[in-house]
Design a protein around this motif. Structure first.
Motif, PDB file in Angstrom:
ATOM      1  N   SER A 102       0.841  -1.194   0.000  1.00 61.84           N
ATOM      2  CA  SER A 102       0.000   0.000   0.000  1.00 61.84           C
ATOM      3  C   SER A 102       0.871   1.238   0.000  1.00 61.84           C
ATOM      4  O   SER A 102       1.977   1.237   0.547  1.00 61.84           O
ATOM      5  CB  SER A 102      -0.887   0.026   1.240  1.00 61.84           C
ATOM      6  N   VAL A 103       0.348   2.308  -0.595  1.00 59.39           N
ATOM      7  CA  VAL A 103       1.042   3.594  -0.559  1.00 59.39           C
ATOM      8  C   VAL A 103       0.822   4.181   0.816  1.00 59.39           C
ATOM      9  O   VAL A 103      -0.316   4.379   1.243  1.00 59.39           O
ATOM     10  CB  VAL A 103       0.502   4.550  -1.651  1.00 59.39           C
ATOM     11  N   THR A 104       1.908   4.444   1.532  1.00 57.87           N
ATOM     12  CA  THR A 104       1.789   5.000   2.876  1.00 57.87           C
ATOM     13  C   THR A 104       2.235   6.452   2.909  1.00 57.87           C
ATOM     14  O   THR A 104       1.960   7.158   3.861  1.00 57.87           O
ATOM     15  CB  THR A 104       2.645   4.190   3.873  1.00 57.87           C
ATOM     16  N   ASP A 105       2.928   6.892   1.874  1.00 62.66           N
ATOM     17  CA  ASP A 105       3.426   8.253   1.841  1.00 62.66           C
ATOM     18  C   ASP A 105       3.277   8.772   0.412  1.00 62.66           C
ATOM     19  O   ASP A 105       3.994   8.338  -0.487  1.00 62.66           O
ATOM     20  CB  ASP A 105       4.898   8.282   2.276  1.00 62.66           C
ATOM     21  N   ALA A 106       2.349   9.691   0.195  1.00 67.55           N
ATOM     22  CA  ALA A 106       2.082  10.186  -1.161  1.00 67.55           C
ATOM     23  C   ALA A 106       3.273  10.929  -1.739  1.00 67.55           C
ATOM     24  O   ALA A 106       3.388  11.077  -2.945  1.00 67.55           O
ATOM     25  CB  ALA A 106       0.862  11.092  -1.141  1.00 67.55           C
ATOM     26  N   ARG A 107       4.203  11.379  -0.897  1.00 71.73           N
ATOM     27  CA  ARG A 107       5.366  12.118  -1.407  1.00 71.73           C
ATOM     28  C   ARG A 107       6.313  11.228  -2.190  1.00 71.73           C
ATOM     29  O   ARG A 107       7.124  11.720  -2.958  1.00 71.73           O
ATOM     30  CB  ARG A 107       6.116  12.783  -0.251  1.00 71.73           C
ATOM     31  N   ASP A 108       6.223   9.908  -2.039  1.00 75.56           N
ATOM     32  CA  ASP A 108       7.145   9.034  -2.782  1.00 75.56           C
ATOM     33  C   ASP A 108       6.591   8.686  -4.165  1.00 75.56           C
ATOM     34  O   ASP A 108       7.204   7.958  -4.914  1.00 75.56           O
ATOM     35  CB  ASP A 108       7.471   7.764  -1.994  1.00 75.56           C
ATOM     36  N   GLN A 109       5.431   9.234  -4.509  1.00 67.60           N
ATOM     37  CA  GLN A 109       4.809   8.943  -5.791  1.00 67.60           C
ATOM     38  C   GLN A 109       5.202  10.006  -6.818  1.00 67.60           C
ATOM     39  O   GLN A 109       4.729  11.130  -6.771  1.00 67.60           O
ATOM     40  CB  GLN A 109       3.292   8.898  -5.657  1.00 67.60           C
ATOM     41  N   VAL A 110       6.081   9.650  -7.737  1.00 64.91           N
ATOM     42  CA  VAL A 110       6.504  10.557  -8.794  1.00 64.91           C
ATOM     43  C   VAL A 110       6.428   9.844 -10.128  1.00 64.91           C
ATOM     44  O   VAL A 110       6.601   8.634 -10.215  1.00 64.91           O
ATOM     45  CB  VAL A 110       7.956  11.073  -8.586  1.00 64.91           C
ATOM     46  N   GLY A 111       6.173  10.617 -11.169  1.00 71.01           N
ATOM     47  CA  GLY A 111       6.141  10.042 -12.504  1.00 71.01           C
ATOM     48  C   GLY A 111       4.828   9.334 -12.777  1.00 71.01           C
ATOM     49  O   GLY A 111       3.903   9.337 -11.973  1.00 71.01           O
ATOM     50  N   SER A 112       4.769   8.756 -13.960  1.00 63.27           N
ATOM     51  CA  SER A 112       3.555   8.070 -14.392  1.00 63.27           C
ATOM     52  C   SER A 112       3.391   6.738 -13.680  1.00 63.27           C
ATOM     53  O   SER A 112       4.360   6.042 -13.418  1.00 63.27           O
ATOM     54  CB  SER A 112       3.617   7.808 -15.896  1.00 63.27           C
ATOM     55  N   VAL A 113       2.152   6.405 -13.381  1.00 65.01           N
ATOM     56  CA  VAL A 113       1.841   5.081 -12.844  1.00 65.01           C
ATOM     57  C   VAL A 113       1.907   4.111 -14.023  1.00 65.01           C
ATOM     58  O   VAL A 113       1.459   4.432 -15.116  1.00 65.01           O
ATOM     59  CB  VAL A 113       0.433   5.074 -12.211  1.00 65.01           C
ATOM     60  N   PRO A 114       2.485   2.939 -13.849  1.00 63.86           N
ATOM     61  CA  PRO A 114       2.542   1.982 -14.962  1.00 63.86           C
ATOM     62  C   PRO A 114       1.151   1.690 -15.526  1.00 63.86           C
ATOM     63  O   PRO A 114       0.181   1.574 -14.783  1.00 63.86           O
ATOM     64  CB  PRO A 114       3.151   0.733 -14.319  1.00 63.86           C
ATOM     65  N   PHE A 115       1.070   1.596 -16.842  1.00 64.23           N
ATOM     66  CA  PHE A 115      -0.197   1.363 -17.529  1.00 64.23           C
ATOM     67  C   PHE A 115      -0.947   0.179 -16.944  1.00 64.23           C
ATOM     68  O   PHE A 115      -2.141   0.262 -16.670  1.00 64.23           O
ATOM     69  CB  PHE A 115       0.044   1.094 -19.021  1.00 64.23           C
ATOM     70  N   LEU A 116      -0.256  -0.937 -16.817  1.00 66.61           N
ATOM     71  CA  LEU A 116      -0.922  -2.148 -16.338  1.00 66.61           C
ATOM     72  C   LEU A 116      -1.467  -1.975 -14.931  1.00 66.61           C
ATOM     73  O   LEU A 116      -2.518  -2.522 -14.604  1.00 66.61           O
ATOM     74  CB  LEU A 116       0.013  -3.349 -16.408  1.00 66.61           C
ATOM     75  N   ALA A 117      -0.771  -1.199 -14.103  1.00 71.83           N
ATOM     76  CA  ALA A 117      -1.243  -0.982 -12.736  1.00 71.83           C
ATOM     77  C   ALA A 117      -2.542  -0.181 -12.735  1.00 71.83           C
ATOM     78  O   ALA A 117      -3.462  -0.476 -11.957  1.00 71.83           O
ATOM     79  CB  ALA A 117      -0.171  -0.265 -11.921  1.00 71.83           C
ATOM     80  N   VAL A 118      -2.630   0.826 -13.595  1.00 70.22           N
ATOM     81  CA  VAL A 118      -3.861   1.620 -13.687  1.00 70.22           C
ATOM     82  C   VAL A 118      -5.013   0.736 -14.153  1.00 70.22           C
ATOM     83  O   VAL A 118      -6.088   0.712 -13.540  1.00 70.22           O
ATOM     84  CB  VAL A 118      -3.673   2.816 -14.647  1.00 70.22           C
ATOM     85  N   LEU A 119      -4.790   0.005 -15.241  1.00 72.74           N
ATOM     86  CA  LEU A 119      -5.852  -0.861 -15.773  1.00 72.74           C
ATOM     87  C   LEU A 119      -6.234  -1.948 -14.774  1.00 72.74           C
ATOM     88  O   LEU A 119      -7.417  -2.255 -14.604  1.00 72.74           O
ATOM     89  CB  LEU A 119      -5.404  -1.480 -17.094  1.00 72.74           C
ATOM     90  N   GLU A 120      -5.233  -2.513 -14.126  1.00 69.96           N
ATOM     91  CA  GLU A 120      -5.510  -3.568 -13.153  1.00 69.96           C
ATOM     92  C   GLU A 120      -6.355  -3.046 -11.994  1.00 69.96           C
ATOM     93  O   GLU A 120      -7.299  -3.706 -11.550  1.00 69.96           O
ATOM     94  CB  GLU A 120      -4.202  -4.151 -12.626  1.00 69.96           C
ATOM     95  N   GLY A 121      -6.046  -1.840 -11.532  1.00 72.45           N
ATOM     96  CA  GLY A 121      -6.829  -1.256 -10.435  1.00 72.45           C
ATOM     97  C   GLY A 121      -8.288  -1.073 -10.810  1.00 72.45           C
ATOM     98  O   GLY A 121      -9.190  -1.404 -10.029  1.00 72.45           O
TER      99      GLY A 121
END
Length: 150
Positions: free
Chosen positions: A11-30
């Motif tokens: 799980s994402v616990t710290d939004a500050r570590d999120q940079v750049g594009s989310v991988p395509f497959l991860a978006v579709l999978e979600g």
């Protein structure tokens, strides 16, 4: 960076570590997981065509959900990212002399290819099909003629 690469299983616990594009497959999978869970479907395999097939098949239902705006934004981001990477962004043609009926600016454009005959670059709420675009041009031409020849 691989846009098709695996997403973190934690799980994402710290939004500050999120940079750049989310991988395509991860978006579709979600989104596939959300559809499968909310509709009580059998989970599908994590494969691009299977995920696209599932989302496409359930698109009418997705459009009725309260989270459809988030879905549309994330899918639109995937399209923009892939167009930027592959240098396949639609060609934009300014429709000279045509004013937006909403914001009254000369900001009407046609993207090729596109589902719309014209759209406004400024307010983005105006998207006209071929029939409505023709009616707008005819109306503005009549108005201009009446302004010159009252």
């Amino acid at each position: 960076m691989s846009l098709l690469g695996p997403a973190s299983r934690q799980s994402v616990t710290d939004a500050r570590d999120q940079v750049g594009s989310v991988p395509f497959l991860a978006v579709l999978e979600g989104w596939c997981e959300a559809v499968v869970y909310e509709r009580g479907l059998t989970p599908i395999r994590r494969e691009l065509t299977a995920m696209i097939r599932l989302l496409t098949a359930h698109l009418p239902w997705i459009c009725e959900q309260p989270w459809v705006a988030d879905f549309a934004e994330e899918i639109r981001d995937l399209v923009r990212t892939s167009q930027r990477i592959t240098m396949t962004e639609p060609r934009r043609e300014l429709l000279k002399g045509v004013m937006c009926p909403s914001c009254s600016m000369a900001s009407m454009v046609r993207y090729l290819p596109d589902d719309y005959a014209a759209r406004c670059m400024n307010c983005d709420s105006i998207r006209l099909d071929e029939h409505d675009y023709r009616l707008l041009v005819e109306s503005q031409a009549r108005d201009a003629q009446h302004a010159v020849n009252p």
